[in-house]
Scaffold this motif. Structure first.
Motif, short mmCIF file in Angstrom:
data_model
loop_
_atom_site.label_atom_id
_atom_site.label_comp_id
_atom_site.label_asym_id
_atom_site.label_seq_id
_atom_site.Cartn_x
_atom_site.Cartn_y
_atom_site.Cartn_z
N LEU A 47 -4.25 -8.04 2.00
CA LEU A 47 -3.54 -6.53 1.12
C LEU A 47 -4.06 -6.04 -0.42
O LEU A 47 -4.42 -4.76 -0.60
N LEU B 125 1.13 -1.36 -0.48
CA LEU B 125 0.46 -0.09 -0.26
C LEU B 125 0.60 1.22 -0.06
O LEU B 125 0.33 2.32 -0.99
N GLU C 263 1.04 4.21 -3.28
CA GLU C 263 0.96 5.35 -3.09
C GLU C 263 2.81 6.24 -3.31
O GLU C 263 2.19 7.24 -4.04
N ARG D 71 -7.80 1.04 -3.37
CA ARG D 71 -6.64 2.52 -3.34
C ARG D 71 -7.14 2.40 -4.59
O ARG D 71 -6.99 4.06 -5.27
N LYS E 288 -7.82 -4.39 -0.36
CA LYS E 288 -7.06 -2.79 -0.22
C LYS E 288 -6.65 -1.97 -1.29
O LYS E 288 -6.67 -0.97 -1.54
N ALA E 289 -5.09 -3.31 -1.71
CA ALA E 289 -4.78 -2.14 -2.81
C ALA E 289 -5.50 -1.79 -3.95
O ALA E 289 -5.70 -0.63 -4.93
#
Length: 527
Positions: free
Chosen positions: A250, A218, A222, A257, A253-254
């Motif tokens: 994750l 993550l 970013e 994002r 979640k990635a």
């Protein structure tokens, strides 16, 4: 050329429909009821699927197309008609220190420095599929800084920016990074932003194998997004993954994002390959700082038992870096050897590191060090760690902004002893496993991820769709028969079921066989 009787999956994601396709001078000129039209060549699709040719969003390198032309068949038998290349080191630029010594093409020694010269060489020798190139930030570093782990001076940074500008003017599509491998890993975010700003001036994109693909995925994502925002250019994430069992959660979640960034108006996309084992250099199991003096110095240091002991201790006990040993559960049985040199070590190909060590009668760590030392290289021993799971593949494939890549260069099975099966099976595997057999994707969505989605990402607006006026890059296949055949134990097997691969209106695969035609083009970015 006239293609009749097919079910057209046009690449847009819309439902298939039945129609004929007329092609002239490399373009689609008409779609409809055209069976009575005269044509030099008529192909009866026979109720098979007709789709745009597939675009491989990370196809390694085009250099094999020059030095070993039959390597192109590994792509063509998958239906790939356009290859995007450029991640770490790239085909250009070069200086006297970076250019491979004694490189020959058709028996003649060749040399080039710029992409302009390299593209001319590709076009002179002809290629059977289309090629799209990026410039690697690591290659720029090698030309200006060598393998040194230090920031560039202001003057050196200006040299690096000028090199990127020249490559963009020559027709590359963007700036690419592979930030887990030296010397790319030595680049700061500031350095990458400065280089990306140059690419942005030419309407380029930033493509990245991120700095971390595991517990810090993550944060790495970013960084990639921030580079794009600061440099004001789109971002594409190569082969998105969450490596290591403790990090598998994750992935969603990635993806979330990326979806958030897109909702907020920032253009970021990603790709994946359809395997839960990745492919990396064996030397990547050690912290990148150990390569700061170059691979020769690192390999030479392995003669010291104390160095070997310290490397093992560090790798077994630390996790604040991209530690692939941790990602395989500290278990060498989870890392398959896919390439080994010299020839005496090819006996280990297809075995796990642990199995190879048992065969040799040594500790697996000793085998690892011996393989690296005997190869005399960071790059010549490759392994496939079992680092991912099926759930994250399905999550990524269902995300509308994720396309498909092989992360593999063209390969001639007559010239190598082994490779990752993705080099031969990626695109048919998606259509067989995730579309037909498991229903993860519809046929139309699977094709979109291989065609219009990557075409739009690369701004190849004349490709990736079936419509009048578009380039005639097409594939014809039976969706019930298409199948990848390559496995980790037998990785050098061509896929089955691609009956026709048509590049710029000319059949390169016809009735499942190579025609010898070479209608491919070097596609230059339109800045």
């Amino acid at each position: 050329m006239l293609i009749t009787g097919g079910r057209i999956v046009d690449g847009s994601g819309a439902p298939w429909y039945r129609a004929d396709i007329a092609i002239n001078d490399g373009k689609i000129v008409a779609i409809g009821d055209l069976a009575e039209r005269p044509a030099k060549q008529t192909i009866d699709a026979g109720d098979r699927v007709v789709s745009p040719g597939f675009i491989d969003m990370m196809g390694g390198s085009t250099l094999p197309l020059l030095v070993d032309p039959d390597s192109a068949l590994s792509k063509l038998h998958q239906g790939v008609t356009t290859l995007l290349v450029g991640e770490l080191t790239t085909e250009a630029p070069h200086n006297d220190e970076t250019f491979p010594a004694g490189l020959t093409v058709d028996g003649d020694q060749v040399k080039w420095r710029t992409y302009k010269e390299y593209f001319a060489l590709l076009e002179q020798h002809k290629i059977p599929l289309n090629a799209v190139h990026n410039i690697g930030a690591a290659q720029v570093r090698l030309v200006v800084l060598g393998n040194e782990d230090r920031p560039p001076t202001d003057d050196e940074l200006e040299q690096m920016k000028a090199i990127v500008a020249e490559a963009m003017e020559d027709g590359v599509f963007g700036l690419a990074t592979s930030l887990i491998y030296p010397p790319a890993t030595y680049a700061s975010t500031h350095e990458l932003v400065e280089l990306a700003r140059v690419a942005a001036r030419y309407n380029g994109i930033y493509l990245t194998h991120m700095r971390n693909e595991s517990f810090r995925v993550l944060e790495a994502l970013e960084e990639a997004i921030n580079i794009g925002k600061e440099a004001r250019l789109p971002v594409h994430i190569y082969h998105l993954k969450a490596a290591g069992q403790e990090n598998w959660a994750l992935m969603q979640k990635a993806l979330d994002r990326i979806a958030l960034a897109r909702r907020n108006g920032f253009d970021v996309t990603a790709d994946v390959y359809p395997y839960i084992r990745n492919g990396i250099f064996l030397g990547s199991f050690f912290h990148p700082r150990h390569y700061a003096q170059g691979e020769d110095a690192f390999v030479a240091s392995l003669s010291d038992p104390a160095v070997r002991a310290n490397l093992r201790t560090e790798t077994e006990s630390t996790s604040d870096w991209e530690n692939w040993y941790r990602h395989i559960g500290n278990n060498w049985d989870n890392a398959l050897i896919t390439k080994a040199v010299p020839a005496k070590n090819e006996v280990y190909v297809g075995l796990s590191v642990q199995e190879a060590a048992d065969m040799a009668g040594v500790d697996p760590w000793q085998l690892v060090f011996d393989l690296l030392q005997e190869s005399n290289s960071l790059w010549d021993v490759r392994v496939s760690p079992k680092s991912m799971n099926e759930e994250q593949k399905i999550q990524a494939l269902r995300a509308p902004f994720v396309s498909i890549d092989s992360d593999a260069s063209p390969v001639n099975p007559a010239s190598v002893s082994s490779t990752h099966p993705r080099a031969f099976g990626t695109f048919p595997r998606v259509l067989a496993k995730y579309v037909r057999d498991e229903g993860v994707l519809t046929l139309e969505e699977g094709i979109r991820k291989m065609t219009s989605l990557p075409a739009n990402r690369l701004r190849l607006f004349d490709r990736g769709r079936i419509s009048p006026g578009m380039a005639a890059d097409l594939v014809i296949f039976d969706p019930e028969k298409i199948q990848d055949k390559a496995t980790f134990t037998e990785p050098l097997l061509y896929s089955e079921g691609i009956d026709y691969s048509i590049v710029n209106g000319i059949a390169v695969i016809e009735d499942g066989s190579y025609t010898g035609n070479e209608p491919g083009r070097v596609l230059r970015a339109r800045h």
